[in-house]
Design a protein around this motif. Structure first.
Motif: not given
Length: 446
Positions: A311-313, A335-336, A369-372
């Protein structure tokens, strides 16, 4: 009083108290044993009283003397008194008075008993019993209590002397031993005093023990190393900031001086000078803000809370994509959840996005990208020369091709400071076209 002296006195006091307690126990045990032996010897004398009476009778017959039967007779250090029956209570000038209890003992109505009595100024231990083999005669056996007093007095003197000498010897021994035991403390104290006197944070403490003092020494050495590094970084920051601030400040001052001349404001170049001064003031403001953020986000994580990194990203990308001339953004945000300071992480992510926007060509593409727990951003700019990769996150570092671009050289330094403060890591990966920046944070597992 030095610590070594206090340790010596404490050791001596402990040994003194221990010896004093042991001496009291020994003295009480010996005194009780002497009293028991005395009572046993009186009981044995009572058992032998018939034979003693026969010997006494034979002695009287041989000597022809008239000795009252109830007169106490000395047998070594023991007094033996026979009282012929029937026994009645009354005074007895030869020895202690006869009581009703004594009369009952002589008749067998009461058991034998022990008592302490004084006769002719001498304290005696007295056993009163019925004479063996008789139904009405009384026998008294007595020994002076002073027989054991001399032994106890000698024992008490010996124990007092041993306790005092043992306490003094223990205090001296503990003080001598404390010199060696407290050597690490002395080494640590000398190091602290050296640092206090010389301000030399490079001083080292060589303590290798595994005890508490060894751990304290290693912690102190680690603290000194950290302080030395911090002071060096502070001096470097001041030097770098001074250098970076000097250029826009000099240009701003020059332009203002030109405007302050007689025809400055009427000069056709005045608008150009004003715009340049405004741009230089903006550079100064940006540089000061970056310095403030570098200090603010560097250490304090007290405001950390569970935060959705995706969400920040998304928020940062939304703001960047609304700007004029922004590149094309492509996002894949899973989601992270991370435990961070939301403002600090938003600033770090924003700096990476701003860096990608600045280097992207017109119409370029930026992939996020955002993951883990990992945020990655890839641009299609000119990339980073391999020689510059190890330094891109350093303060005020700017490559040769970046020096013509606006910026303070603190954006990526702020990113690394924020991420490392939260226990994460950053990396830059050159690509065939562009560069990929990554930041990784510890993930909160649900």
């Amino acid at each position: 009083m030095t610590l070594r002296t206090r340790v010596g006195l404490a050791g001596g006091a402990v040994v003194f108290v221990a010896l004093a307690i042991a001496s009291v126990v020994v003295y009480s045990t010996v005194r009780a044993d002497l009293a028991r032996r005395l009572d046993e010897s009186l009981a044995q004398t009572v058992e032998q009283s018939p034979a003693i009476a026969v010997q006494l009778k034979q002695k009287i017959e041989r000597s022809g003397q008239a000795i009252p039967i109830d007169t106490p007779v000395d047998f070594g250090s023991t007094l033996v008194q026979f009282v012929s029956g029937p026994v009645y209570p009354g005074s007895n000038r030869a020895f202690i008075d006869v009581t009703k209890r004594d009369a009952d003992v002589a008749r067998g109505r009461e058991p034998a008993y022990l008592q302490d009595a004084v006769h002719d100024g001498v304290a005696y231990r007295v056993l009163t019993a019925q004479m063996p083999g008789s139904s009405s005669n009384l026998v008294r056996v007595a020994r002076p209590l002073s027989d054991g007093v001399d032994v106890l007095a000698a024992l008490a003197g010996l124990l007092i002397a041993l306790t005092a000498l043992g306490g003094v010897a223990a205090a001296l021994g503990a003080r001598l031993a404390a010199r060696r035991v407290l050597r690490p403390v002395r080494v640590l104290t000398d190091a602290v005093e050296h640092v206090t006197a010389t301000r030399d944070l490079s001083a080292r403490v060589d303590l290798t023990g595994r005890d508490e003092i060894g751990r304290l020494g290693r912690s102190f050495a680690t603290m000194m190393t950290a302080l030395d590094a911090s002071m060096h970084a502070q001096r470097q920051l001041v030097a770098d900031a001074s250098h970076e601030l000097r250029t826009p400040l000099t240009s701003l001052t020059t332009n203002l001086e030109l405007l302050a001349e007689d025809d400055g404001l009427r000069d056709p170049e005045a608008p150009v000078l004003v715009r340049a001064a405004i741009e230089q003031a903006g550079e100064l403001r940006s540089l000061v803000n970056d310095l403030i953020d570098l200090a603010r986000y560097g250490e304090d994580t007290a405001r950390a809370e569970d935060t959705r990194l995706d969400l920040v990203a998304a928020t940062v990308v939304g703001k960047a994509s609304s700007r004029a001339g922004a590149p094309r953004f492509e996002s894949a945000l899973s989601p992270c959840l991370v435990h961070v300071d939301p403002d600090a992480i938003e600033r770090a992510v924003g700096n990476l996005v701003d860096n990608a926007v600045k280097w992207s060509p017109p119409g370029g593409r930026v992939v996020i990208t955002v993951a883990d727990g990992e945020f990655a951003i890839t641009d299609e700019g000119p990339g980073i020369p391999p020689a510059d990769v190890p330094f891109v996150f350093d303060r005020f570092y700017r490559s040769t091709q970046a020096r013509s671009m606006p910026g303070s050289g603190l954006g990526l330094a702020i990113v690394r400071r924020v991420v490392e403060t939260h226990g994460g890591e950053v990396a830059a990966e050159p690509l065939a076209r562009g560069v990929r920046m990554r930041l990784r944070l510890p993930v909160v597992r649900d």
